[in-house]
Structures are given as C-alpha cells and as structure tokens.
Design an enzyme around this catalytic site. Structure first.
Site, mmCIF file in Angstrom:
data_model
loop_
_atom_site.group_PDB
_atom_site.id
_atom_site.type_symbol
_atom_site.label_atom_id
_atom_site.label_comp_id
_atom_site.label_asym_id
_atom_site.label_seq_id
_atom_site.Cartn_x
_atom_site.Cartn_y
_atom_site.Cartn_z
ATOM 1 N N ALA A 63 -2.078 -0.039 0.797
ATOM 2 C CA ALA A 63 -1.513 -0.191 -0.529
ATOM 3 C C ALA A 63 -1.023 -1.636 -0.608
ATOM 4 C CB ALA A 63 -0.360 0.783 -0.711
ATOM 5 N N GLY A 106 -2.767 2.720 3.160
ATOM 6 C CA GLY A 106 -3.365 3.377 1.999
ATOM 7 C C GLY A 106 -4.873 3.210 1.939
ATOM 8 N N GLU A 109 -6.058 5.855 4.084
ATOM 9 C CA GLU A 109 -5.784 7.121 3.377
ATOM 10 C C GLU A 109 -6.865 7.387 2.322
ATOM 11 O OE1 GLU A 109 -1.739 8.520 2.779
ATOM 12 O OE2 GLU A 109 -1.095 6.448 3.026
ATOM 13 N N GLU A 129 1.933 2.254 8.541
ATOM 14 C CA GLU A 129 3.070 2.240 7.608
ATOM 15 C C GLU A 129 4.414 2.241 8.332
ATOM 16 O OE1 GLU A 129 0.303 4.120 7.179
ATOM 17 O OE2 GLU A 129 -0.170 4.342 5.044
HETATM 18 N N1 CO8 Z 1 -0.965 -5.771 0.575
HETATM 19 C C1 CO8 Z 1 -0.938 -6.963 -0.035
HETATM 20 N N2 CO8 Z 1 -1.533 -8.070 0.459
HETATM 21 C C2 CO8 Z 1 -2.182 -7.953 1.639
HETATM 22 C C3 CO8 Z 1 -2.241 -6.744 2.347
HETATM 23 C C4 CO8 Z 1 -1.610 -5.604 1.768
HETATM 24 N N3 CO8 Z 1 -1.632 -4.388 2.330
HETATM 25 N N4 CO8 Z 1 -2.944 -6.941 3.481
HETATM 26 C C5 CO8 Z 1 -3.296 -8.231 3.492
HETATM 27 N N5 CO8 Z 1 -2.831 -8.840 2.383
HETATM 28 C C6 CO8 Z 1 -2.978 -10.249 2.010
HETATM 29 C C7 CO8 Z 1 -2.098 -11.148 2.859
HETATM 30 O O1 CO8 Z 1 -0.768 -11.163 2.365
HETATM 31 C C8 CO8 Z 1 -2.812 -12.477 2.711
HETATM 32 O O2 CO8 Z 1 -2.477 -13.019 1.462
HETATM 33 P P1 CO8 Z 1 -2.274 -14.638 1.319
HETATM 34 O O3 CO8 Z 1 -3.605 -15.221 1.666
HETATM 35 O O4 CO8 Z 1 -1.897 -14.799 -0.110
HETATM 36 O O5 CO8 Z 1 -1.197 -15.006 2.297
HETATM 37 C C9 CO8 Z 1 -4.286 -12.054 2.643
HETATM 38 O O6 CO8 Z 1 -4.301 -10.681 2.291
HETATM 39 C C10 CO8 Z 1 -4.981 -12.194 3.974
HETATM 40 O O7 CO8 Z 1 -4.202 -11.523 4.940
HETATM 41 P P2 CO8 Z 1 -4.008 -12.104 6.420
HETATM 42 O O8 CO8 Z 1 -3.851 -13.586 6.370
HETATM 43 O O9 CO8 Z 1 -2.907 -11.305 7.058
HETATM 44 O O10 CO8 Z 1 -5.451 -11.771 7.021
HETATM 45 P P3 CO8 Z 1 -5.851 -11.432 8.515
HETATM 46 O O11 CO8 Z 1 -7.339 -11.314 8.497
HETATM 47 O O12 CO8 Z 1 -5.205 -12.376 9.467
HETATM 48 O O13 CO8 Z 1 -5.208 -9.983 8.806
HETATM 49 C C11 CO8 Z 1 -4.737 -7.681 8.334
HETATM 50 C C12 CO8 Z 1 -5.685 -8.874 8.126
HETATM 51 C C13 CO8 Z 1 -4.676 -7.285 9.807
HETATM 52 C C14 CO8 Z 1 -5.292 -6.553 7.500
HETATM 53 C C15 CO8 Z 1 -3.306 -8.061 7.854
HETATM 54 O O14 CO8 Z 1 -3.377 -8.657 6.586
HETATM 55 C C16 CO8 Z 1 -2.367 -6.880 7.754
HETATM 56 O O15 CO8 Z 1 -1.830 -6.435 8.758
HETATM 57 N N6 CO8 Z 1 -2.146 -6.391 6.520
HETATM 58 C C17 CO8 Z 1 -1.187 -5.317 6.258
HETATM 59 C C18 CO8 Z 1 -1.663 -4.007 6.811
HETATM 60 C C19 CO8 Z 1 -0.653 -2.933 6.510
HETATM 61 O O16 CO8 Z 1 0.472 -2.935 6.975
HETATM 62 N N7 CO8 Z 1 -1.070 -1.968 5.675
HETATM 63 C C20 CO8 Z 1 -0.216 -0.887 5.260
HETATM 64 C C21 CO8 Z 1 0.428 -1.243 3.968
HETATM 65 S S1 CO8 Z 1 1.636 -0.033 3.463
HETATM 66 C C22 CO8 Z 1 0.701 1.176 2.815
HETATM 67 O O17 CO8 Z 1 -0.484 1.140 2.772
HETATM 68 C C23 CO8 Z 1 1.475 2.340 2.289
HETATM 69 C C24 CO8 Z 1 0.532 3.404 1.809
HETATM 70 C C25 CO8 Z 1 1.284 4.428 1.112
HETATM 71 C C26 CO8 Z 1 0.313 5.339 0.396
HETATM 72 C C27 CO8 Z 1 0.536 5.443 -1.010
HETATM 73 C C28 CO8 Z 1 1.545 6.467 -1.315
HETATM 74 C C29 CO8 Z 1 1.429 6.993 -2.677
#
Ligand code: CO8
Length: 251
Positions: A63, A106, A109, A129
């Site tokens: 998400a 998400g 999911e 999460e």
């Molecule tokens: N949301 C928003 N932006 C994101 C997300 C995300 N989940 N993931 C990556 N981005 C963005 C980064 O902020 C970055 O933006 P910018 O270039 O502006 O700084 C861009 O994407 C690239 O990201 P990275 O530089 O981190 O790229 P990498 O290739 O180094 O890493 C990863 C990729 C490993 C995927 C890393 O970005 C990461 O760990 N992302 C977050 C993963 C995470 O924690 N996901 C869970 C999110 S919480 C969630 O999903 C809750 C779900 C609830 C369900 C819904 C209920 C109704």
C-alpha cells in the site's frame, strides 16, 4: 499517466499496475481503478479471465506508505479502500497474478486475492507491515496462513521475512514458478478463457464462500485499523523513510 494499463488480449485482459517510480505502490486512485475495471469485466461476457502484473519489473511494493502515514483509525474505519479491496476479491472469474520483482505488503495481499499466482524467478515476496508497526489489513495474513500454515506464516508476518520465488513456491504460495511470469501467466489465461465459464464461476464462488466462513478477515482488518493511531506506526514509517532501525515502545 494511467495508474492501471488495460491491455485486452481477446477473451482475457491483462491489467498492468503502473506507478513504477513508486515500485507500483497501491495508492487509492490505483486501487479504485483496479476495482472499477474488475467490476466492469465481471459484467462483460467477452472477458473470461484477467491477469494482473506490474510495470517495469515489480508487482507492487505495498500500500502507499505516504497515504498510511497520516491516516487515523477513524479514517481507516470509513476508508473507501475497504470497498475497493472487497470488489477486487469478489471478481467472479479467474484472476491470475503474474509476480515479478517485489510483491510486498498490500502488493502481496493483492496477489493473494488472485486464484493463481505465477512467480517469476526473481520474485521477492513478503508481508513486512510489522516492520512499520502495522499488520496486513486486506486479508493477506489470513490467506497466507491458510496457504502455508502457522509456522511459516509467523516467519513472514511476525518476523517480516521476505522470501524468494523458489522458497515461496516450495511453501505453496505460488501455483506456478516460471522464468518469466508474464509469459507463463498469459498461457494460463489463454487456457482459462477456453474453459467453461459457468464452471469457473461456480468453482470460484465456492472458494470465496470457504474463505468467508473460515478466515478471520474482519478481525485482521480491525487490528490494522487500531494500529493506525499508534506511536509505533509513526515511528515505523519514520524509520523506514530515514533508512534506520525503528525503536518501538509498544505505545
Ligand atoms: N509506498 C510508497 N512509496 C513507495 C513504496 C510504498 N509501499 N515502496 C517504495 N516506494 C517508493 C520509495 O519511497 C521511492 O520513492 P522516491 O524515489 O520518491 O524516494 C521509490 O518507491 C523507490 O523505492 P526505493 O528507493 O526504496 O527502491 P529499492 O529498489 O531500493 O527498494 C523496496 C524497493 C525493497 C520495495 C523498498 O522500496 C521498500 O522496502 N518499500 C516498502 C515495502 C513495504 O514496507 N511495504 C509495505 C507497506 S505497508 C502496507 O502495504 C500495508 C498494507 C495494508 C493493507 C491494506 C489494508 C486495507
């Protein structure tokens, strides 16, 4: 830019999650569009199956964390996203997820809402999460538990372990493991679109009924909503953004 690209393939449709700059993170606009499209294809007899994949080598990294950062429990309780998730899962025809790269939170999911998950060789999947002081909220924790059992689900949910495609396939998460998930998923959609539509619907309806009877979907969602107001969530997201380890206090 279209959040979701629609690519008709005759009797089936390929939908591409398209926010590659954010690793296809599912913001509300994208989730709404996906739900609208699937609702439309549900009513269209020409469409017999749908594939979901992500643009530029990733499925979806969760998400959108930016949207979650300021969301309160009260906002979570009336969030239209719940309706969008429900519409996606209620899609009555075969849904295939082609997972390349990251499918996290998400994003994973969403893949778990598909009937068949095709894992590309480089797929990295997880429910991280709890790293953010949250839990899965769209039923992913429950669906994963049903697929792989408590011990392995605890590794992925409580420890936030991210696993590769082979391990995920060995654990029973994917229906298929392929060098190229998109190509394999296209073959599967071709096959599905030639199969008896009424039987496909009836089989899927029975699986959805099982899920509603057996899984604690409401309880999982309620847990997610309650956590939105916590200091741990604020700290988890701040730590993620700063690239540091979170200091959780249980508050
Ligand atoms: N949301 C928003 N932006 C994101 C997300 C995300 N989940 N993931 C990556 N981005 C963005 C980064 O902020 C970055 O933006 P910018 O270039 O502006 O700084 C861009 O994407 C690239 O990201 P990275 O530089 O981190 O790229 P990498 O290739 O180094 O890493 C990863 C990729 C490993 C995927 C890393 O970005 C990461 O760990 N992302 C977050 C993963 C995470 O924690 N996901 C869970 C999110 S919480 C969630 O999903 C809750 C779900 C609830 C369900 C819904 C209920 C109704």
């Amino acid at each position: 830019m279209d959040e979701v690209i629609v690519d008709p393939k005759g009797a089936w449709v390929r939908l591409v999650l398209n926010r590659p700059g954010a690793r296809n993170a599912l913001n509300t606009a994208m989730l709404r569009r996906l739900a609208e499209l699937l609702t439309g294809f549900a009513a269209d007899p020409a469409c017999r199956a749908v594939m979901i994949c992500g643009a530029e080598g990733n499925f979806a990294a969760g998400a959108d964390i930016t949207e979650i950062a300021d969301k309160t429990s009260a906002q979570g309780a009336v969030d239209l996203r719940k309706r969008h998730w429900a519409a996606i899962r209620a899609f009555p025809k075969p849904l295939v997820a082609a997972v390349e790269g990251y499918a996290l939170g998400g994003g994973f999911e969403l893949a778990l809402m598909a009937d068949l998950i095709v894992l590309g060789a480089g797929a990295q999947i997880g429910l991280p999460e709890t790293n953010l002081g949250l839990i899965p909220g769209a039923g992913g924790g429950q669906r994963l538990l049903a697929l792989i059992g408590r011990a392995r689900a605890a590794r992925m949910v409580l420890l936030g372990e991210i696993i590769g495609a082979e391990q995920a396939f060995d654990w029973g998460i994917g229906s298929h493991l392929a060098a190229d998930a998109g190509t394999e998923a296209a073959l599967i959609c071709e096959k599905l679109s030639r199969r008896a539509p009424l039987a496909m619907r009836a089989a899927k309806a029975a699986q959805l009924a099982y899920e509603h009877k057996v899984l604690a979907l409401h309880e999982e969602r309620a847990g997610f909503e309650a956590l939105l107001d916590t200091a741990d969530k604020t700290e988890g997201i701040a730590a993620f953004r700063a690239g540091r380890r979170a200091e959780f206090k249980g508050e």
